[in-house]
Design an enzyme around this catalytic site. Structure first.
Site, short mmCIF file in Angstrom:
data_model
loop_
_atom_site.label_atom_id
_atom_site.label_comp_id
_atom_site.label_asym_id
_atom_site.label_seq_id
_atom_site.Cartn_x
_atom_site.Cartn_y
_atom_site.Cartn_z
N ASP A 297 0.84 -1.19 0.00
CA ASP A 297 0.00 0.00 0.00
C ASP A 297 0.87 1.24 0.00
O ASP A 297 2.08 1.18 0.24
CB ASP A 297 -0.94 -0.01 1.21
CG ASP A 297 -0.19 -0.13 2.53
OD1 ASP A 297 0.53 0.82 2.88
OD2 ASP A 297 -0.30 -1.18 3.21
N GLU B 82 21.84 -22.80 -18.51
CA GLU B 82 21.00 -21.90 -17.70
C GLU B 82 21.80 -20.70 -17.18
O GLU B 82 21.31 -19.58 -17.14
CB GLU B 82 20.39 -22.66 -16.51
CG GLU B 82 19.31 -23.65 -16.92
CD GLU B 82 18.88 -24.59 -15.80
OE1 GLU B 82 17.72 -25.01 -15.80
OE2 GLU B 82 19.72 -24.91 -14.90
#
Ligand code: GLA
Length: 729
Positions: free
Chosen positions: A534, A614
């Site tokens: 928030d 990877e």
């Protein structure tokens, strides 16, 4: 710009594209007369209809006028018990026991620069950047004054609101409700958009037409919560990403909140937003005052996309206080999903070593380093390094990390305590619990009473010792349960209704102390992922772990929903291992990188377990992120598709503020044969410029936006592509 017209008694706030107006009428009622696309200066009360309506009472001051009623007049800050039966903003319990509030306009003041709020988060702005209007209302019978604050950020179409209530009388006044924002609309032909969710699936937009009566989103969990977000939208039914009138409203608050919208019997609309009235009772002794948290509004005449971009810019430039403000954030690796509680110093250093060889810059040690903490049943509250796991403490560990060229960060959860901890054994009354009741546990932990100064001081002295024992540059501040059994041993019975809010003020106080004492530390907020995402937290913690769900495909939705209010660089987002820990899905590593780098980017896996192939991909991702970070984090964000709707892919785009660069990211869903994608239409480019796409073809901005770009063929599930656009003369 704030204009006061003494003749019409109007107060008009102009931003670049919007106008907001109030008027103190002949009875000193503060009416809300207009909020919408920018218009010239004029008295908009000419549009208010007056009518004799049955069962709509008339204030005494209006004499025998029957067409004047608070029941339908648009109010700037609604009251209760005196004739307005719609959602109240203010409810007082007066010494005689009445529950009314009646406000009359009493004065005004215009100031340069943005007001601040003591102990509360607020947008900030200098005299050149923002203006403040303060309107004073009074309830003479109650001896109460109410100050309404307005902050005007023209450039951002942002208007902030805050409220201060002052007891000027001689007896105690109890605030039962004190909203931060009331916004009346002349019609209710509006959709209400809220953001619901749960742990690991936060902020899913939900849009529905406003019905007669009240619809509300809120939280009584003590935190703003995964369940609903303190950000809502009211928009016209035809509003889309790119067109239509929308109003976004955010509350800068991290505790119980309510955002309630109402369609009245006379077809008008009202939005009221503020601290949730559940268990809220705040006593004001004579002379005392109360400040409600700040709310902020953006009105966009041009759709939801523009509304979001204005919030993003305002949050970036005037709310977050980030040590990396407008700079590149370090790429981090967090050991949580790699080790959980099972680690040694050696294991951590090995993860860091691998990470640093790939270009990672910050190592974050997550939960498990303190007290007796080998699982999540004990240790919270004892913030001393567990030297069995980490011999020599941070003083021994951090230099090893620093020698790898990496900075060091640490996880904490200061608001919590386990019953199995030295702290709890010593101070059982420091936990929130109701006398005579066994408290509910959450993740086997209790909540500390952060409304109490001595509790916060004790926790802070422990944290300080840790933070000062080594060069720490990052803190992950977690909070892993909702509040229950809210009762403080430090307050009398009549003041228990203050504990929820005092708790939040306590959290803000401690965060501010850390910020002041360690301004270089980047604090990342967290609450079981995004359970306290928030505007209040963003003031102290410029980034927040967006969700405990790290699956790239679920993240498309979570990050999309979050983007309606909050900027990308505030969303903590990490690449993790597959099958994904939360839902078992397997996605390509490339796709995980594309999704995470549209966030505060990092890795949360044991990079030592990666194959050479990877590792190459990861190296490339980190290089891309480093090269494009400015664009990704501070560019303007465009949603190109809605991942909640059926469709072959999810796409979004960041465009630099000068429109000379853009990055389009796209992730496909499940593969199907004959999956030919229609050209992808881009947004926000300069139609007159030519853009080179991924170093290849050159296309006009007008062409890319109106006709689109042909996507390469893609095979397999959850594929991804990034298009980098650079303008050429
Ligand atoms: C919460 C956080 C996770 C992790 C754990 C540690 O769930 O969201 O990222 O830090 O706590 O216990």
């Amino acid at each position: 710009m704030i204009i006061h017209n003494q003749q019409t008694m109007t107060f008009t706030l102009h931003t670049r594209s919007t106008t907001y107006q109030m008027k103190a009428d002949g009875y000193q009622t503060l009416l809300h007369t207009y909020y919408g696309p920018r218009i010239r200066d004029c008295d908009m009360s000419c549009l208010i209809p007056y009518a004799d309506m049955g069962f709509s009472p008339n204030p005494h001051a209006a004499g025998n006028r029957r067409d004047y009623s608070l029941d339908f007049l648009p109010q700037e800050y609604s009251t209760c018990g005196v004739g307005d039966f719609r959602l109240p903003s203010l409810e007082l319990e007066l010494p005689g026991g009445s529950h009314t509030a009646s406000l009359r306009f009493a004065g005004w003041e215009i100031r340069k620069g943005k007001y601040t709020l003591p102990g509360l988060p607020a947008f900030y702005g200098t005299a050149e950047e923002a203006d403040t209007l303060v309107l004073t209302l009074e309830d003479a019978a109650a001896g109460v004054a109410v100050e309404l604050y307005y902050g005007v950020f023209e450039e951002f179409d942002l208007i902030t609101r805050a409220v201060r209530v002052i007891n000027q009388g001689s007896g105690n006044v109890v605030l039962c409700r004190c909203a931060s924002l009331c916004l009346d609309f002349p019609h209710a032909n509006l959709d209400f958009v809220t953001f619901h969710g749960r742990h690991t699936l936060e902020r899913c937009p939900e849009r529905a037409p406003l019905r007669h009566g009240v619809q509300a989103a809120g939280s009584t969990r003590g935190a703003s919560s995964h369940q609903q977000n303190p950000f809502v939208i009211l928009c016209e039914p035809d509003a889309t990403e790119d067109a239509g009138l929308c109003y976004g409203a955010m509350l800068l608050y991290s505790g119980n909140f309510e955002a309630a919208a109402e369609r009245s019997q006379y077809e008008s609309g009202r939005l009221v937003m503020g601290i949730h009235p559940y268990h809220f009772r705040w006593t004001l002794a004579p002379g005392e005052d109360f400040t409600a948290p700040e709310a902020a509004l953006v009105c966009s005449p041009n759709g939801l996309g523009q509304m979001s971009r204005q919030f993003h810019r305002a949050i970036l430039d005037h709310l977050r206080r980030d040590p990396f403000q407008h700079k590149r954030k370090p790429v981090l690796v967090n050991n949580w999903e790699a080790t959980y509680f099972d680690f040694t110093a050696e294991k951590l250093v090995n993860i860091a070593k691998e990470a640093s060889s790939l270009g990672v810059e910050l190592f974050v040690m997550d939960d498990g380093w303190f007290g007796v903490r080998d699982d999540d049943n004990s240790g919270l509250g004892d913030w001393q390094v567990n030297e069995k796991k980490l011999p020599g403490g941070l003083g021994a560990l951090v230099p090893q990390i620093n020698r790898l060229g990496m900075s060091f960060g640490i996880w904490v959860e200061p608001e919590m305590v386990n019953e199995d901890s030295a702290l709890y054994r010593q101070h059982p009354d420091w936990a929130l619990r109701v006398p005579g009741r066994e408290p509910a546990r959450g993740r086997n932990q209790l909540v500390l009473d952060f409304s109490r100064q001595e509790v916060r001081d004790h926790i802070y002295s422990q944290l300080k010792a840790v933070l000062s024992s080594a060069p720490v540059t990052y803190v992950k501040w977690d909070m892993n349960r909702s509040l229950t059994d809210v009762w403080s041993a430090a307050l009398p019975a009549g003041r228990q209704g203050e504990v929820y809010h005092r708790f939040v003020l306590g959290v803000y106080d401690l965060l501010e102390r850390i910020r002041q004492d360690y301004p270089h530390i980047l604090i990342e907020g967290c609450c079981g992922g995004g359970g306290r995402f928030d505007g209040g937290m963003l003031y102290y913690t410029p980034q927040i772990w967006c969700s405990d769900n790290t699956d790239a495909i679920d993240r498309l939705r979570i990050q999309y929903g979050t983007s309606f209010c909050y900027p990308v660089c505030a969303m903590g987002a990490h690449v993790s291992a597959v099958p994904n820990e939360q839902n078992g899905r397997v996605t390509p590593l490339e796709t995980r990188g594309v999704v995470a780098m549209s966030g505060a980017f990092g890795y949360e896996m044991d990079l030592g377990k990666c194959t050479e192939e990877e590792r190459e991909i990861i190296r490339g991702q980190i290089e891309t992120y480093k090269a494009r970070c400015n664009l990704l984090h501070y560019g303007d964000y465009y949603r190109l598709s809605d991942p909640f709707q059926p469709g072959p892919f999810t796409a979004w785009e960041q465009v630099s503020r000068d429109k000379r660069e853009a990055l389009v990211s796209l992730v496909t869903g499940c593969a199907s044969t004959g999956n030919v994608f229609p050209p992808l239409r881009l947004k926000g480019l300069d139609p007159a410029l030519q853009y080179r796409v991924n170093g290849g073809g050159l296309y006009g901005g007008d062409v890319l936006m109106n006709a689109g770009y042909l996507l390469p063929p893609m095979r397999g599930d959850y594929q991804s592509v990034q298009l980098y656009l650079q303008a050429e003369e």
